[in-house]
Design a protein around this motif. Structure first.
Motif, PDB file in Angstrom:
ATOM      1  N   UNK A  95       2.409   1.578  -3.488  1.00 47.30           N
ATOM      2  CA  UNK A  95       1.439   2.043  -4.483  1.00 47.30           C
ATOM      3  C   UNK A  95       1.112   3.519  -4.279  1.00 47.30           C
ATOM      4  N   UNK A  96       1.007   3.901  -3.011  1.00 48.87           N
ATOM      5  CA  UNK A  96       0.718   5.311  -2.714  1.00 48.87           C
ATOM      6  C   UNK A  96       1.859   6.197  -3.239  1.00 48.87           C
ATOM      7  N   UNK A 124     -10.556   5.801 -12.635  1.00 46.42           N
ATOM      8  CA  UNK A 124      -9.321   5.854 -13.397  1.00 46.42           C
ATOM      9  C   UNK A 124      -9.621   6.188 -14.844  1.00 46.42           C
ATOM     10  N   UNK A 128      -9.558  -1.983  -3.013  1.00 47.19           N
ATOM     11  CA  UNK A 128      -8.153  -1.551  -2.936  1.00 47.19           C
ATOM     12  C   UNK A 128      -8.060  -0.068  -3.304  1.00 47.19           C
ATOM     13  N   UNK A 188      -1.350   9.232 -10.292  1.00 46.68           N
ATOM     14  CA  UNK A 188      -0.913   8.847 -11.630  1.00 46.68           C
ATOM     15  C   UNK A 188      -0.900   7.323 -11.746  1.00 46.68           C
ATOM     16  N   UNK A 241     -10.934  -5.154  -6.444  1.00 48.03           N
ATOM     17  CA  UNK A 241     -10.096  -4.080  -6.953  1.00 48.03           C
ATOM     18  C   UNK A 241     -10.613  -2.715  -6.505  1.00 48.03           C
ATOM     19  N   UNK A 276      -5.358  -2.116  -9.719  1.00 48.72           N
ATOM     20  CA  UNK A 276      -6.340  -1.085  -9.351  1.00 48.72           C
ATOM     21  C   UNK A 276      -5.818   0.314  -9.648  1.00 48.72           C
ATOM     22  N   UNK A 277      -4.503   0.445  -9.819  1.00 49.52           N
ATOM     23  CA  UNK A 277      -3.912   1.777 -10.017  1.00 49.52           C
ATOM     24  C   UNK A 277      -3.076   1.882 -11.284  1.00 49.52           C
ATOM     25  N   UNK A 293       4.035   5.450  -5.573  1.00 52.80           N
ATOM     26  CA  UNK A 293       4.143   5.390  -7.033  1.00 52.80           C
ATOM     27  C   UNK A 293       3.072   6.208  -7.732  1.00 52.80           C
ATOM     28  N   UNK A 294       1.860   6.238  -7.164  1.00 53.73           N
ATOM     29  CA  UNK A 294       0.797   7.017  -7.823  1.00 53.73           C
ATOM     30  C   UNK A 294       0.963   8.508  -7.542  1.00 53.73           C
ATOM     31  N   UNK A 309      -3.510  -5.791  -6.713  1.00 51.76           N
ATOM     32  CA  UNK A 309      -3.676  -4.451  -6.136  1.00 51.76           C
ATOM     33  C   UNK A 309      -3.097  -3.395  -7.081  1.00 51.76           C
ATOM     34  N   UNK A 310      -1.999  -3.730  -7.724  1.00 52.44           N
ATOM     35  CA  UNK A 310      -1.398  -2.789  -8.682  1.00 52.44           C
ATOM     36  C   UNK A 310      -2.349  -2.544  -9.854  1.00 52.44           C
ATOM     37  N   UNK A 349       0.843  -1.214   0.000  1.00 49.98           N
ATOM     38  CA  UNK A 349       0.000   0.000   0.000  1.00 49.98           C
ATOM     39  C   UNK A 349       0.874   1.259   0.000  1.00 49.98           C
ATOM     40  N   UNK A 401      -6.936   3.290  -0.644  1.00 52.84           N
ATOM     41  CA  UNK A 401      -5.821   4.229  -0.838  1.00 52.84           C
ATOM     42  C   UNK A 401      -6.291   5.640  -1.165  1.00 52.84           C
TER      43      UNK A 401
END
Lengths: 165, 285
Positions: free
Chosen positions: A11-12, B174, B46, B130, B43, A60-61, A14-15, A57-58, A8, B50
């Protein structure tokens, strides 16, 4: 739990960090480092499930195809796992080298799956250079992340390495 | 009796479990799991988990930017008067904040103008993140299905077309940007009405595909949405022609497009939540 929190946070970062970086700037793939750590050091039945969950999880972003990162992360876990079982000896240089190769494989794999094999075979030299730089930066960051993960495992009284019986 | 730990299954349990999960991921990938599917539901959780951190850090990053700017502005000021410096710092901080508010106000006013110009229901959203790996061109927005956002909806900004929504959880979504190679928008060249599909390329950039070789196209021509894809209304600016490749075999031209919207520096966008009026293909080519 350690890997769930680490994922988490990764990912936080990285985004968010990527959003504020100038165009063309590269940022290490922290999530991939976690998966390689699992493959190299955590040889138990839960590890592939963790690698899959990290990839999921990745998804999702990132990316446009659900399952793409889950697939690539599970594949990278399996390759790291097999390499660590049959080929690798542990060492401070080998781990980041594995991360660099995994990063390259991940990016080329994603390109091939989403854009077709021709995207990889016709790749521009400038793009390939960027991929190599990205892989080296991820490998550099891996040294720090591996040290942090090992410290986290020790703090939680978890074994740094779990070998398959 | 054989020790259960000495069996093939036990010895290879990690590889076997990995293999099964790899097959599951391959299945998800090949079957094109969509929103609402059982496999896609976690998903959303998740993304939701965040989302507060992303929104908070986006705000913090703005504030940090102000402070950074503020620090350098103060560096050259005389150091001898602490009280005045503090006062000045406070004023500068307030001023920087006001400038930021004014800029935000201007951006929102421009979005409002755009919203009023396009007679469709739209929802404004902030960009809060991003793409996690940087391998796809996607952004995370601060609005989700609770605001009426659904995958497939068009996203625009003050400059022009931005992309399409590909996923939406309750309070985040997204957007796949125009320069992602999986994005495709039905478009035509405004001057000559030559039709094609605008999409991203794997390396970088935006191109217009499937334009006939005989089409009348010049560098600088505006490219707009055709409205035929049912996502964007007709006539929204996508960008302008930046290069035309006429050499080589093939039936179609290779046309490079410079997007009108600044896809690398988006802060606020509008999502078209109302489907545009359906246009019959009038054969414009």
């Amino acid at each position: 739990m350690l890997f769930a929190v680490a994922t988490m946070v990764a990912l936080w970062l990285q985004t968010e960090v990527r959003l504020w970086l100038p165009a063309g700037a590269v940022f290490p793939d922290l999530v991939l480092i976690l998966v390689v750590d699992l493959g190299l050091k955590q040889h138990n039945a839960l590890s592939p499930a963790l690698a899959f969950a990290i990839g999921y999880a990745t998804d999702a972003f990132s990316g446009t195809h659900l399952g793409l990162n889950a697939f690539m992360m599970t594949l990278i876990f399996l390759l790291s796992y097999e390499l660590s079982r049959h080929v690798w000896v542990t060492g401070k240089l080998i781990e980041p080298l594995t991360v660099a190769l995994a990063d390259l494989l991940n990016r080329l794999g994603v390109m091939a799956i989403t854009g077709g094999l021709a995207t990889v075979t016709n790749i521009k030299s400038s793009t390939m250079r960027l991929l190599v730089v990205q892989a080296l930066i991820t490998a550099g960051a891996a040294l720090l992340i591996f040290a942090l993960l090992d410290a986290g495992k020790r703090a939680l009284r978890l074994p740094v390495r779990v070998a398959a019986e | 009796m054989q020790d259960p730990k000495d069996t093939f299954l036990w010895r290879n349990r990690v590889a076997l479990a990995g293999g099964v999960l790899l097959l599951l991921a391959a299945h998800m990938l090949s079957s094109g799991v969509r929103q609402g599917n059982t496999l896609a539901r976690p998903q959303g959780l998740v993304a939701e988990a965040l989302r507060p951190f992303q929104a908070a850090s986006a705000r913090m990053a703005h504030s940090a930017g102000d402070l950074f700017h503020h620090y350098f502005r103060l560096a050259h000021i005389a150091q001898d008067n602490e009280r005045l410096r503090e006062e000045l710092a406070q004023l500068n901080q307030r001023q920087a904040r006001m400038v930021e508010l004014e800029l935000e106000n201007r951006r929102l006013a421009e979005l409002l103008d755009l919203k009023e110009a396009i007679d469709l229901k739209m929802v404004a959203a902030d960009v809060i993140g991003s793409d996690a790996t940087g391998m796809a061109r996607t952004l995370i927005l601060s609005q989700g299905s609770s605001a009426g956002l659904q995958p497939g909806m068009g996203v625009i900004a003050t400059g022009g077309v931005v992309g399409k929504l590909i996923a939406a959880s309750r309070s985040a979504s997204r957007v796949m940007l125009l320069n992602d190679h999986n994005c495709a928008v039905d478009a035509f060249v405004q001057r000559s009405r030559a039709r094609g599909i605008v999409s991203g390329v794997a390396d970088d950039g935006v191109i217009m595909r499937y334009v006939e070789r005989t089409a009348d196209i010049k560098v600088g021509d505006a490219v707009v949405t055709s409205g035929l894809d049912g996502v964007f209304p007709r006539g929204l600016l996508i960008g302008s022609v930046s290069a035309i490749e006429r050499k080589g075999p093939g039936l179609f031209l290779n046309i490079a497009i410079r997007p009108a919207a600044d896809l690398r520096n988006l802060e606020q966008v509008l999502v078209i939540v109302q489907a545009p009026p359906h246009l019959a293909d009038s054969g414009t080519s």
